[in-house]
Motif scaffolding. Structure first.
Motif, short mmCIF file in Angstrom:
data_model
loop_
_atom_site.label_atom_id
_atom_site.label_comp_id
_atom_site.label_asym_id
_atom_site.label_seq_id
_atom_site.Cartn_x
_atom_site.Cartn_y
_atom_site.Cartn_z
N VAL A 206 0.83 -1.21 0.00
CA VAL A 206 0.00 0.00 0.00
C VAL A 206 0.87 1.26 0.00
CG1 VAL A 206 -1.67 1.34 1.33
CG2 VAL A 206 -1.96 -1.13 1.09
N MET A 207 1.93 1.26 0.81
CA MET A 207 2.83 2.41 0.85
C MET A 207 3.51 2.63 -0.49
SD MET A 207 2.79 4.07 3.66
CE MET A 207 4.34 4.95 3.48
N ALA A 208 3.93 1.54 -1.12
CA ALA A 208 4.60 1.66 -2.42
C ALA A 208 3.66 2.24 -3.47
CB ALA A 208 5.13 0.30 -2.86
N VAL A 209 2.42 1.76 -3.48
CA VAL A 209 1.43 2.27 -4.44
C VAL A 209 1.13 3.74 -4.17
CG1 VAL A 209 -0.94 2.05 -5.25
CG2 VAL A 209 0.43 0.00 -4.85
N SER A 210 0.98 4.09 -2.88
CA SER A 210 0.69 5.48 -2.52
C SER A 210 1.82 6.41 -2.95
CB SER A 210 0.46 5.60 -1.01
OG SER A 210 -0.64 4.81 -0.60
N LEU A 211 3.06 5.97 -2.72
CA LEU A 211 4.21 6.78 -3.13
C LEU A 211 4.25 6.95 -4.64
CD1 LEU A 211 7.01 5.44 -0.75
CD2 LEU A 211 5.96 7.70 -0.72
N MET A 212 3.90 5.91 -5.36
CA MET A 212 3.88 6.00 -6.82
C MET A 212 2.83 7.01 -7.29
SD MET A 212 4.33 1.99 -7.93
CE MET A 212 4.00 2.39 -9.65
N VAL A 213 1.65 6.99 -6.65
CA VAL A 213 0.58 7.92 -7.02
C VAL A 213 0.98 9.35 -6.72
CG1 VAL A 213 -1.78 8.62 -6.52
CG2 VAL A 213 -1.23 6.19 -6.75
#
Length: 243
Positions: free
Chosen positions: A38-45
């Motif tokens: 979730v953190m990785a996806v949020s950072l990508m967004v």
């Protein structure tokens, strides 16, 4: 002997707890993995949005520079005393835009330079990029440091108003021929303002001047901006300043 053969072996105290702790450890591992995903996806967004905003600001700055450069490089302004600063988005008339002591009347050279500049500015404002970003042009009158602040504020306002009169009152400037549509656009685009002696130059002569400051919409400002008012042109605009 037979009884001893089938006797139950003693169980350790934590033997029954082992399956529970193993399952809990697996659960924590799964939760940690999910959290990292979730953190990785949020950072990508977030990174994508920042990159898009940065790219949009670069495009905006480039298009605004094109607007200013089109004014600066126009051939009709080459023989004038006009200086266009595309870093500060300011237009300076040099000596042609200077005023006499305690005087708000622009000299003939300034009127001539203004007549050459205004059609170029309107053309730039009507370009594709101009319609997208051009917000307004502030006519800024300046004074020297002689006298009180409020007196000079009033004087600087009258100097900028005189420039506006030169654009709209046909008796002020017969060299400038504008259509009613262009006059309405001037009313929407140009704004008269006074700055008193807050931006005084090195000399008093250079301080008594008028400049044009170009303002442009921000990225989010354009969408939320109110519609420009529609002015009904009078048959003949008459300046209220004493000549």
């Amino acid at each position: 002997m037979i009884g001893n053969r089938y006797a139950k072996k003693p169980r350790s105290k934590d033997e029954g707890e082992k399956p529970f702790w193993i399952s809990f450890a697996d659960l924590m591992t799964a939760l940690m993995t999910l959290f990292l995903v979730v953190m990785a996806v949020s950072l990508m967004v977030v990174t994508k949005k920042i990159n898009e905003a940065t790219q949009a600001e670069k495009e905006r700055s480039s298009e605004i520079l094109d607007i200013c450069t089109s004014i600066k490089d126009d051939l009709t302004l080459k023989n004038q005393l006009i200086t266009v600063d595309c870093r500060e988005n300011r237009i300076n008339f040099g000596e042609a835009g200077r005023f006499g002591h305690n005087d708000y009347r622009l000299n003939s050279e300034g009127i001539q330079a203004l007549s050459a500049l205004v059609p170029v500015v309107l053309e730039a404002a009507n370009s594709e990029n101009g319609k997208k970003w051009f917000k307004q042009i502030v006519i800024e009158g300046f004074t020297d440091t002689d006298g009180s602040y409020l007196y000079n504020l009033n004087l600087s306002l009258r100097r900028s108003e005189w420039v506006m009169c030169s654009l709209l009152d046909p008796t002020f400037n017969q060299e400038l021929t504008l259509t009613n549509e262009q006059k309405n656009q001037i009313k929407q685009l140009f704004l008269a303002g006074g700055v008193s002696f807050n931006a005084a130059k090195d000399s008093k002569e250079a301080s008594r001047r008028v400049e044009l400051r170009m303002q442009f919409y921000g990225l989010k400002e354009k969408d939320s901006a109110e519609a420009q008012p529609i002015f009904v042109s009078a048959p003949i605009e008459t300046c209220q300043l004493a000549r």
